[in-house]
Design a protein around this motif. Sequence first.
Motif, PDB file in Angstrom:
ATOM      1  N   ILE A  40      -7.821  -5.915   3.990  1.00  0.00           N
ATOM      2  CA  ILE A  40      -6.634  -6.793   3.954  1.00  0.00           C
ATOM      3  C   ILE A  40      -6.463  -7.550   5.280  1.00  0.00           C
ATOM      4  O   ILE A  40      -6.016  -8.690   5.290  1.00  0.00           O
ATOM      5  N   ASN A 157      -1.645  -0.395  -4.096  1.00  0.00           N
ATOM      6  CA  ASN A 157      -2.042  -1.780  -4.380  1.00  0.00           C
ATOM      7  C   ASN A 157      -1.098  -2.801  -3.767  1.00  0.00           C
ATOM      8  O   ASN A 157      -1.418  -3.980  -3.704  1.00  0.00           O
ATOM      9  N   LEU A 196       1.352 -10.679 -11.938  1.00  0.00           N
ATOM     10  CA  LEU A 196       2.140 -10.506 -10.696  1.00  0.00           C
ATOM     11  C   LEU A 196       3.608 -10.658 -11.054  1.00  0.00           C
ATOM     12  O   LEU A 196       4.046 -11.742 -11.444  1.00  0.00           O
ATOM     13  N   GLY A 223      -4.306  -6.912  -8.393  1.00  0.00           N
ATOM     14  CA  GLY A 223      -4.776  -7.472  -7.124  1.00  0.00           C
ATOM     15  C   GLY A 223      -5.995  -8.356  -7.237  1.00  0.00           C
ATOM     16  O   GLY A 223      -6.062  -9.425  -6.621  1.00  0.00           O
ATOM     17  N   PHE A 227      -6.082 -12.219  -6.307  1.00  0.00           N
ATOM     18  CA  PHE A 227      -6.988 -12.571  -5.213  1.00  0.00           C
ATOM     19  C   PHE A 227      -7.832 -13.791  -5.590  1.00  0.00           C
ATOM     20  O   PHE A 227      -7.892 -14.792  -4.873  1.00  0.00           O
ATOM     21  N   HIS A 258      -0.826 -19.333   3.455  1.00  0.00           N
ATOM     22  CA  HIS A 258      -0.025 -18.131   3.201  1.00  0.00           C
ATOM     23  C   HIS A 258      -0.844 -16.914   3.634  1.00  0.00           C
ATOM     24  O   HIS A 258      -2.052 -16.857   3.416  1.00  0.00           O
ATOM     25  N   ALA A 260      -1.623 -13.445   2.920  1.00  0.00           N
ATOM     26  CA  ALA A 260      -1.552 -12.303   1.999  1.00  0.00           C
ATOM     27  C   ALA A 260      -2.701 -11.332   2.219  1.00  0.00           C
ATOM     28  O   ALA A 260      -2.533 -10.124   2.087  1.00  0.00           O
ATOM     29  N   ASN A 261      -3.858 -11.885   2.543  1.00  0.00           N
ATOM     30  CA  ASN A 261      -5.040 -11.049   2.730  1.00  0.00           C
ATOM     31  C   ASN A 261      -6.027 -11.871   3.573  1.00  0.00           C
ATOM     32  O   ASN A 261      -6.317 -13.015   3.229  1.00  0.00           O
ATOM     33  N   ARG A 263      -9.104 -11.701   3.822  1.00  0.00           N
ATOM     34  CA  ARG A 263     -10.301 -12.125   3.076  1.00  0.00           C
ATOM     35  C   ARG A 263     -10.001 -13.344   2.199  1.00  0.00           C
ATOM     36  O   ARG A 263     -10.885 -14.161   1.967  1.00  0.00           O
TER      37      ARG A 263
HETATM   38  O1  UT7 Z   1       1.274 -12.726  -1.839  1.00  0.00           O
HETATM   39  C1  UT7 Z   1       1.355 -12.136  -3.108  1.00  0.00           C
HETATM   40  C2  UT7 Z   1       0.089 -12.263  -3.814  1.00  0.00           C
HETATM   41  N1  UT7 Z   1      -0.753 -11.106  -3.610  1.00  0.00           N
HETATM   42  C3  UT7 Z   1      -1.964 -11.248  -3.118  1.00  0.00           C
HETATM   43  O2  UT7 Z   1      -2.397 -12.326  -2.741  1.00  0.00           O
HETATM   44  C4  UT7 Z   1      -2.827 -10.021  -3.100  1.00  0.00           C
HETATM   45  C5  UT7 Z   1      -4.206 -10.301  -3.633  1.00  0.00           C
HETATM   46  N2  UT7 Z   1      -5.013  -9.101  -3.793  1.00  0.00           N
HETATM   47  C6  UT7 Z   1      -5.470  -8.385  -2.746  1.00  0.00           C
HETATM   48  O3  UT7 Z   1      -5.166  -8.669  -1.599  1.00  0.00           O
HETATM   49  C7  UT7 Z   1      -6.427  -7.255  -3.022  1.00  0.00           C
HETATM   50  O4  UT7 Z   1      -6.866  -7.328  -4.347  1.00  0.00           O
HETATM   51  C8  UT7 Z   1      -5.852  -5.823  -2.739  1.00  0.00           C
HETATM   52  C9  UT7 Z   1      -5.598  -5.655  -1.261  1.00  0.00           C
HETATM   53  C10 UT7 Z   1      -4.566  -5.605  -3.522  1.00  0.00           C
HETATM   54  C11 UT7 Z   1      -6.846  -4.781  -3.190  1.00  0.00           C
HETATM   55  O5  UT7 Z   1      -8.061  -4.984  -2.486  1.00  0.00           O
HETATM   56  P1  UT7 Z   1      -9.451  -5.077  -3.267  1.00  0.00           P
HETATM   57  O6  UT7 Z   1     -10.487  -5.265  -2.259  1.00  0.00           O
HETATM   58  O7  UT7 Z   1      -9.313  -6.122  -4.339  1.00  0.00           O
HETATM   59  O8  UT7 Z   1      -9.566  -3.645  -3.869  1.00  0.00           O
HETATM   60  P2  UT7 Z   1      -9.954  -3.257  -5.365  1.00  0.00           P
HETATM   61  O9  UT7 Z   1      -8.753  -3.268  -6.215  1.00  0.00           O
HETATM   62  O10 UT7 Z   1     -11.171  -4.044  -5.762  1.00  0.00           O
HETATM   63  O11 UT7 Z   1     -10.443  -1.781  -5.150  1.00  0.00           O
HETATM   64  C12 UT7 Z   1     -11.650  -1.461  -4.441  1.00  0.00           C
HETATM   65  C13 UT7 Z   1     -11.662   0.032  -4.174  1.00  0.00           C
HETATM   66  C14 UT7 Z   1     -11.282   0.879  -5.397  1.00  0.00           C
HETATM   67  O12 UT7 Z   1     -12.000   2.090  -5.304  1.00  0.00           O
HETATM   68  P3  UT7 Z   1     -13.348   2.329  -6.156  1.00  0.00           P
HETATM   69  O13 UT7 Z   1     -12.951   2.134  -7.585  1.00  0.00           O
HETATM   70  O14 UT7 Z   1     -14.313   1.280  -5.677  1.00  0.00           O
HETATM   71  O15 UT7 Z   1     -13.747   3.730  -5.794  1.00  0.00           O
HETATM   72  C15 UT7 Z   1      -9.818   1.135  -5.193  1.00  0.00           C
HETATM   73  O16 UT7 Z   1      -9.396   2.300  -5.839  1.00  0.00           O
HETATM   74  O17 UT7 Z   1     -10.670   0.319  -3.177  1.00  0.00           O
HETATM   75  C16 UT7 Z   1      -9.741   1.260  -3.701  1.00  0.00           C
HETATM   76  N3  UT7 Z   1      -8.436   0.913  -3.153  1.00  0.00           N
HETATM   77  C17 UT7 Z   1      -7.977   1.434  -2.013  1.00  0.00           C
HETATM   78  N4  UT7 Z   1      -8.517   2.333  -1.161  1.00  0.00           N
HETATM   79  C18 UT7 Z   1      -7.801   2.648  -0.059  1.00  0.00           C
HETATM   80  C19 UT7 Z   1      -7.533   0.035  -3.645  1.00  0.00           C
HETATM   81  N5  UT7 Z   1      -6.462  -0.028  -2.823  1.00  0.00           N
HETATM   82  C20 UT7 Z   1      -6.724   0.839  -1.804  1.00  0.00           C
HETATM   83  C21 UT7 Z   1      -6.024   1.218  -0.634  1.00  0.00           C
HETATM   84  N6  UT7 Z   1      -6.594   2.115   0.204  1.00  0.00           N
HETATM   85  N7  UT7 Z   1      -4.814   0.697  -0.311  1.00  0.00           N
END
Ligand code: UT7
Length: 333
Positions: A40, A157, A196, A223, A227, A258, A260-261, A263
Motif C-alpha cells: 500500500i 482490506n 465499493l 480491493g 484497484f 488521489h 489510496a495506494n 502502487r
Molecule cells: O480510495 C478508496 C478506493 N480504494 C482503493 O483505491 C483501494 C484499492 N485496492 C487496494 O489498494 C488493494 O487492493 C488492497 C490494499 C485493498 C489489497 O491489496 P492487494 O495487493 O490487492 O491484495 P490482494 O487482495 O490481492 O491479496 C493478496 C494477498 C492475499 O493472500 P493470498 O491469498 O495471496 O495468500 C490476501 O489475503 O495478501 C493478503 N492480504 C493481506 N495480507 C496482509 C490482503 N490484505 C492483507 C493485509 N495484510 N492487510
Amino acid sequence: MSKVHAVITGIGGYVPQYVMTNEEISTLVDTSDEWITKRIGIKERRVLKPEEGIGITYLAGKAIENLRSRKNFDPLEIEAVIFATSTPDYILPNAASLIAYRTGMANAFGFDMGAACSGFVFALEVGQALITSGKYKKVMVFAGDTLSVLTDYQDRNTCPIFSDGCGVALLEATTDEEIGIIDAVLHSDGNSLAHLHMLGGGSVNPASHESVDKKMHFIWQDGKIVFKRAVTEMAKSCEELLKKNQLTKTDVQWIIPHQANMRIIEAVASRLDVPIEKVMVNIAKYGNSSAGTIPLCLWDLEPKLRKGDNVILTAFGAGFTWGALYLKWGYDY
Ligand code: UT7
C-alpha cells in the motif's frame, strides 16, 4: 477583454494529532508493517480519536485557521462554501453551513458534495463554474473526511488504508490567463455499487440494531476491482484532458493523484509515462483521507509549486466517480 475564471489563491490543511502506525494496525488485524508498506505504501495515518462533538468540521475549522495564517481574506466576502465529504458531522444540517457559521462566512450559502474520494476535484469544477458564471467572486472549497468512523478495524482490506484529514482551498475570480483552473474531465458510473460501498445509514438501510449487527455502517470494498478501475480511469482521464488541451506530458510540472495506494499512483504515472518525481505523494505519512488527500498534498507540498505551473489533479472513488482537472498554479509560496 480576458475572460473571468477561477484560481486557487490559498490552501490550508489539517490532520489530527494522533498517529496510528502500521504496528498499531498489526495489533488489530492479521497484517504487518512490511506488508502494508510494500503493498500500500502507507507507514502511518492520522486518526481523530472519538471525542464528543468533534468531527470533520473540527478538522475544517483547523484547516481554515491554517489558511488564514498564510493568506489574508475577509470571511464576509466569501459568497459560497462547498464541502466535499462523505463524513459530515451530521446527516443534517450540512457541514458547509456549520463551518461557514463558525468561521464568520456569514454571507455565504453552503452545501455539501458527495463524490467520495473524487470530492475535491468535483468541488473545484463546481466552484470554478460558479465563478466563471460571473455571479460569484470568492468561493471556499473544503474537502476532507474522517474515514476512521466508517472503518471496520477488524477488516484488513480497509483498515490499513483509511485515515482522517481535511484541506481547504480559496477560489477567487481572475482575468489573468497565466493562472487558474483551465479544464476538467469528470465521470461517474453508478453500476459499481457492489464493489465499493457503505450500505447502512441511508434511506434504504436506516440505522437499526440489525444494520449495526450486520456491520452495514462500515466501508466495504473489493480491493482488486477498485484497484484496477482506479488505475485505468485515472490514467485515461488524464490522457483525455491532456489531449483536449493540446498538452504533452513534458508541459506538465505536477500530477497530483488521489492517495489510496502507492502502487496505484505508480501505475498511473507509468501509464502516462511521467517520471514519479513529477508526481506529488504524501501517502506514507497521511494515508487515504478520501476527499482530503489532494488538498492535503497541495498543502503539504505547496513550497514545490511555482506560479504558472501546469498541474493535473486526478482522483477515483466510490460511485464510481473519477476524473482529472487541469490548472495553472496561482502563486509562488
Ligand atoms: O480510495 C478508496 C478506493 N480504494 C482503493 O483505491 C483501494 C484499492 N485496492 C487496494 O489498494 C488493494 O487492493 C488492497 C490494499 C485493498 C489489497 O491489496 P492487494 O495487493 O490487492 O491484495 P490482494 O487482495 O490481492 O491479496 C493478496 C494477498 C492475499 O493472500 P493470498 O491469498 O495471496 O495468500 C490476501 O489475503 O495478501 C493478503 N492480504 C493481506 N495480507 C496482509 C490482503 N490484505 C492483507 C493485509 N495484510 N492487510
